[in-house]
Design an enzyme around this catalytic site. Structure first.
Site, short mmCIF file in Angstrom:
data_model
loop_
_atom_site.label_atom_id
_atom_site.label_comp_id
_atom_site.label_asym_id
_atom_site.label_seq_id
_atom_site.Cartn_x
_atom_site.Cartn_y
_atom_site.Cartn_z
N HIS A 166 -17.95 20.77 9.02
CA HIS A 166 -16.71 20.29 9.65
C HIS A 166 -17.03 19.21 10.67
O HIS A 166 -17.80 19.44 11.60
CB HIS A 166 -15.97 21.45 10.33
CG HIS A 166 -15.22 22.31 9.37
ND1 HIS A 166 -14.22 23.17 9.76
CD2 HIS A 166 -15.31 22.44 8.03
CE1 HIS A 166 -13.73 23.79 8.70
NE2 HIS A 166 -14.39 23.38 7.64
N TYR A 169 -6.71 25.30 16.55
CA TYR A 169 -6.52 26.16 17.73
C TYR A 169 -5.16 25.80 18.33
O TYR A 169 -4.95 24.64 18.69
CB TYR A 169 -7.59 25.88 18.78
CG TYR A 169 -8.99 26.35 18.43
CD1 TYR A 169 -9.83 25.57 17.65
CD2 TYR A 169 -9.48 27.56 18.93
CE1 TYR A 169 -11.13 25.98 17.35
CE2 TYR A 169 -10.78 27.98 18.64
CZ TYR A 169 -11.60 27.18 17.85
OH TYR A 169 -12.87 27.59 17.57
N PRO A 208 -14.20 34.78 22.14
CA PRO A 208 -14.48 34.06 20.90
C PRO A 208 -13.91 32.64 20.84
O PRO A 208 -14.16 31.93 19.86
CB PRO A 208 -13.80 34.94 19.84
CG PRO A 208 -12.73 35.66 20.57
CD PRO A 208 -13.24 35.87 21.96
N LYS A 260 -18.94 30.85 20.30
CA LYS A 260 -20.31 30.71 20.81
C LYS A 260 -21.17 31.97 20.64
O LYS A 260 -22.40 31.90 20.81
CB LYS A 260 -20.27 30.35 22.31
CG LYS A 260 -19.77 28.95 22.57
CD LYS A 260 -20.83 27.92 22.23
CE LYS A 260 -20.30 26.52 22.10
NZ LYS A 260 -20.33 25.98 20.75
N TYR A 283 -18.64 22.10 22.00
CA TYR A 283 -18.26 22.84 20.79
C TYR A 283 -19.37 22.78 19.74
O TYR A 283 -19.69 23.80 19.13
CB TYR A 283 -16.93 22.30 20.23
CG TYR A 283 -16.30 23.24 19.23
CD1 TYR A 283 -15.38 24.21 19.64
CD2 TYR A 283 -16.65 23.20 17.88
CE1 TYR A 283 -14.82 25.10 18.73
CE2 TYR A 283 -16.09 24.09 16.97
CZ TYR A 283 -15.18 25.03 17.40
OH TYR A 283 -14.64 25.92 16.49
C1 PHB Z 1 -13.62 32.76 12.90
O1 PHB Z 1 -13.60 32.08 11.87
O2 PHB Z 1 -13.64 34.00 12.84
C2 PHB Z 1 -13.60 32.09 14.22
C3 PHB Z 1 -13.67 30.72 14.29
C4 PHB Z 1 -13.63 30.08 15.51
C5 PHB Z 1 -13.53 30.82 16.66
C6 PHB Z 1 -13.49 32.19 16.60
C7 PHB Z 1 -13.52 32.84 15.38
O3 PHB Z 1 -13.47 30.17 17.86
#
Ligand code: PHB
Ligand code: APR
Length: 391
Positions: free
Chosen positions: A74, A202, A294, A298, A386
Site C-alpha cells: 500500500h 480511517y 491499534p 504499531k 505510519y
Molecule cells: C487491521 O487490519 O486489523 C488493522 C489495520 C490497521 C490498524 C489496525 C488494525 O491501524
C-alpha cells in the site's frame, strides 16, 4: 528432565518465533515454550500492516516468500473526517510503502520455518517458571504432559505477551510501569467480502471512529469504536454494518460490500510501557513490555523491532563475545518504543470520540485534520511515523 539450550524463549507469538528464527540463521540454538496449543495461537486475529523494517526482518529470517506473493503493498492511507477524505501518499511524500499481510499469516509462516529448522517448540507448556534470571545460570521450569522439566539457558527472552509470566516475575521495585487506558474499545469483524477500497480508510465521525481494512482481495476487516460496556452479543452483523455506514457516510458506504462475519471481537485500547526491558539475563520483548492502541497498527511492528535489536545483540555476543549491545538493548529499544507510543496515542486522540469530548475538543480535532489536509509537512510527519521510523 533437565535439558540445556543457549536462549530460552517464552511465548510462540510473532516475537518469540521471529527471534528463534533469526537466531537459528546464525547458528544460535533456542527452545520456545508456549502455554497454548499451536491451533489456538493461529486462531487469534490481529492487525495486518507491516512496516518496511518488519518486512526486511521477515526476509532476513527467511520467511518472506509467501508475504511477497500474497501481501498487498500500500502506497498510502485515507483519513476521513465527517465525509471529507484526505489521502496520505507515502510514495509521493517519502517514497515508501507498507505491506498489508495478516499477523496470523506471519505467525503461520514463522511456525513452518521453525518446524523446518528442527528447533524445539514446546506447545501446551504449563506453569512456566523463571529461576535465577539475575544470575549467570538462568533456568526455565515447566510442566509438559504432567512431567516436570528444567531448561538451563544462557539468556531468557520474555516474548510472552501482555499477560505473560516474564514481566510479572520481576520484583515490583525493579520495574516501572507507564499506562494510559482509553475509555472505549474497538469492535472488529472479519468477512469474506471485497475490501471497501484499495487502501485503508480511517474515519473520525461524531458517532465515533471507524476503520476499513483488509486481509486480501476477498477478505475484509472492519472496526467501529464501541464503549467498554458493549458486548459482542449486543452487535448483530446488521447492527455493525448499519453503524459502520453511518460513520463512513453515504458516499463511501455506497461501495461497501457486506456479508456474514466470520469473526467478531472487542478489544480495549491501552498504551503501556514497562521500563527497563532487561533484568540480568532476562530480556522482555514485544507485548510483554509494551502495548499500543491499534490506531497506528504499531503492535506487531514494535515487537519486530525489539526482536531486531535483541537478535543482533545476541548474535554479536555469540560471534565475538562482545556483550555491549546486550547491555544497551533496553535503552535502544525503548527509544523507538516511545516514539511509536507517542504516534499511536496521537492518532488515537485525533480520530476517536472521547466520552468527555466537548464542542471545543471536536473543533480542535477538525482543525488538526484541516492542517493535515493542507500541509505537506504535517502529512509527511504522519507518513514517516505510519510507515515506521528507522530501526
Ligand atoms: C487491521 O487490519 O486489523 C488493522 C489495520 C490497521 C490498524 C489496525 C488494525 O491501524
Ligand atoms: N507461558 C508460556 N507462554 C505464554 C505464557 C506463559 N506463562 N503467557 C503467555 N504466553 C504466550 C501466549 O500464549 C502467546 O502465544 O506468549 C505468546 C505471546 O504472543 P503475543 O501476545 O502475540 O505477543 P508478541 O509475540 O509480543 O506479539 C506482539 O501481538 O498482541 C499483538 O499487537 C500485538 O501485534 C502485536 C503482537
Amino acid at each position: 528432565m533437565k535439558t540445556k539450550t543457549q536462549v530460552g524463549i517464552v511465548g510462540a507469538g510473532p516475537s518469540g518465533l521471529l527471534l528463534a528464527q533469526l537466531l537459528h540463521r546464525h547458528g544460535i540454538e533456542s527452545v520456545v515454550l508456549e502455554r497454548q496449543s499451536r491451533d489456538y495461537v493461529l486462531s487469534r486475529i490481529r492487525a495486518g500492516v507491516l512496516e518496511r523494517g518488519t518486512v526486511a526482518l521477515l526476509e532476513q529470517a527467511g520467511v518472506g516468500e509467501r508475504m511477497r506473493r500474497e501481501g498487498l503493498a500500500h502506497d498510502g492511507v485515507m483519513l476521513q473526517f465527517d465525509s471529507r477524505l484526505h489521502r496520505i501518499d507515502f510514495r509521493e511524500l517519502i517514497d515508501s510503502s507498507v505491506m498489508v499481510y495478516g499477523q496470523t499469516e506471519v505467525t503461520r509462516d514463522l511456525m513452518n520455518a521453525r518446524d523446518a529448522s528442527g528447533g524445539l517448540t514446546v506447545y501446551e507448556a504449563q506453569d512456566v517458571t523463571l529461576v535465577d534470571f539475575g544470575s549467570d545460570r538462568p533456568r526455565l521450569r515447566y510442566i509438559k504432559d504432567g512431567e516436570s522439566h528444567e531448561l538451563e539457558c544462557d539468556y531468557i527472552a520474555g516474548c510472552d505477551g501482555y499477560h505473560g509470566v516474564c514481566r510479572s516475575s520481576v520484583p515490583a521495585e525493579k520495574i516501572q510501569l507507564f499506562e494510559r487506558v482509553y475509555p472505549f474499545g474497538w469492535l472488529g469483524i472479519l468477512s469474506r467480502t471485497r475490501p471497501l477500497d484499495e487502501e485503508l480508510i480511517y474515519t473520525s465521525h461524531e458517532r465515533g471512529f471507524a476503520l476499513a481494512s483488509m486481509r486480501s482481495h476477498s477478505v475484509s476487516r472492519y472496526y467501529v469504536q464501541c464503549t467498554l460496556e458493549d458486548k459482542v452479543e449486543d452487535w448483530s452483523d446488521d447492527r455493525f454494518w448499519d453503524e459502520f455506514r453511518l460513520r463512513v457516510g453515504p458516499e463511501v458506504a455506497a461501495r461497501l460490500e457486506t456479508g456474514p462475519s466470520i469473526e467478531k471481537s472487542i478489544a480495549p485500547l491501552r498504551s503501556f510501557v514497562a521500563e527497563p526491558m532487561r533484568f540480568g539475563n532476562l530480556f522482555l520483548v514485544g507485548d510483554a513490555a509494551h502495548i499500543v492502541p491499534p490506531t497506528g497498527a504499531k503492535g506487531l511492528n514494535l515487537a519486530a523491532s525489539d526482536v531486531g535489536y535483541l537478535s543482533r545483540a545476541l548474535i554479536e555476543r555469540y560471534q565475538t563475545g562482545d556483550a555491549r549491545a546486550l547491555a544497551t538493548y533496553s535503552e535502544t529499544a525503548l527509544r523507538r518504543i516511545w516514539a511509536a507510543e507517542r504516534f499511536s496515542w496521537w492518532m488515537t486522540s485525533l480520530m476517536h470520540r472521547f466520552p468527555e469530548t466537548t464542542g471545543f475538543d471536536r473543533r480542535v480535532q477538525v482543525a488538526e485534520f484541516n492542517y493535515l489536509s493542507g500541509s505537506r509537512a504535517a502529512s509527511t510527519a504522519l507518513a514517516e511515523n505510519y510507515v515506521g521510523l528507522p530501526h
